[in-house]
Write an enzyme that holds these catalytic residues in place. Sequence first.
Site, PDB file in Angstrom:
ATOM      1  CE1 TYR A  93      -3.040   3.139   0.691  1.00  0.00           C
ATOM      2  CE2 TYR A  93      -1.938   3.305   2.831  1.00  0.00           C
ATOM      3  CZ  TYR A  93      -2.778   3.840   1.858  1.00  0.00           C
ATOM      4  OH  TYR A  93      -3.343   5.080   2.054  1.00  0.00           O
ATOM      5  CG  ASN A 100      -8.658  -3.270   8.031  1.00  0.00           C
ATOM      6  OD1 ASN A 100      -8.499  -4.414   8.453  1.00  0.00           O
ATOM      7  ND2 ASN A 100      -8.970  -2.999   6.775  1.00  0.00           N
TER       8      ASN A 100
END
Length: 344
Positions: free
Chosen positions: A152, A200
């Site tokens: 990411y 998350n």
Amino acid sequence: MTCRLLITGGAGFIGSHTCLVLLAQGHELVIVDNFSNSSPLALQRVQSLAQRNTIQVVEGDVRDADLLDQTFRSCGELDGVIHFAGLKAVGESVANPLLYWDVNVNGSRVLAEVMQRHGCSTLVFSSTATVYGAPITFPLREDSLTDPIHPYAQTKRAVEQMLDALSRNAGWRIASLRYFNPVGAHPSGQIGEDPLGVPNNLFPFITQVAAGRRERLHIFGNDYATPDGTGIRDYLHVMDLAEAHSATLAHLLERPAPVQLTLNIGTGCGRSVLEVIHGFEQATGLSIPYEIVARRPGDVAKLEACPAKAEQLLGWSAQRSLEEMCTDGWAWQQANPMGYRNAP
Ligand code: NAD
Ligand code: UDP
């Protein structure tokens, strides 16, 4: 000066709050979003909060050059673009790196190419503090070492580099904003963060525990080299972050090209997981049961911005307190227990 702006990913968490700020300032907005992680309802609520029903919504993917070409052709001259559209889940990026390189990097490349074709060269890009990796020296300034440790962050750093190169040789005005940890919601409780499935991130997890949707928070490790052993992050109110975008756009649009800017967007005040829990409990009067569990792979001990450059260049600094982050996030959760799903 009012502008006509393209906002990719404008229905998402940060995008919707930014659209509200921009709409309230009188700008004309065109949104491109594929709604893969958001709902069109967010944009309806943004328009009703701003009392301006003028957003043009194009449902589609930023990797689709034809769709972007068609959007640029049909909506008149665009003064600038804010590019939020992208994927942001660290674990998913480890499991499926190709998807992240495609959506985040290829999506940004396609967008920049289409902008170039249509003579639009002012761009604000959503980057992330995770490009700093696992830093051990602070304060973190924009010229501190970057060392992204998961796909990411690597994709975000790659886009920053692509845009830096572009702004050097082609008369662009580009800002990459490295967000720290945006949380909270608009104080109306009408728009907010709407994670799919188990959150998350710390903040939405806390609000779901407070609402009784989850039994307790798992704290991922209390053996970090921090004063209370839990991880430290620089949480900022999403409305402060939204205002940072409008300040950045104004800065870019006032200056002749080329402009290349990389800015940390945070408060400069890191808080541990335990401090956030206690702050939330104090702000709301609720109690948040928690349990210490193992560290989460890929987590780092501390990320905290040095926000001085944004203050100096944009005159922007975060204004809202941890208490406001908590009360506003909680108001959103209470008014929308299932997010935008099943909302009237
Ligand atoms: P979000 O998922 O709520 O918003 C992203 C939006 O982009 C969503 O509306 C989604 O439907 C849309 N989208 C995704 N892929 C797309 C595609 N291929 N084509 C068109 N639309 C697409 O996320 P957010 O929290 O609002 O984050 C916005 C941006 O900021 C992202 O690029 C993210 O990586 C970055 N960022 C977020 C955080 C954070 O903590 N939320 C921190 C740092 C950076
Ligand atoms: N965290 C936690 N429990 C959770 C989610 C997060 O203890 O359920 C911790 C995490 O380890 C980190 C901090 O909270 O120290 C912020 O995590 P988040 O995922 O919100 O942001 P990021 O790690 O992306 O900065």
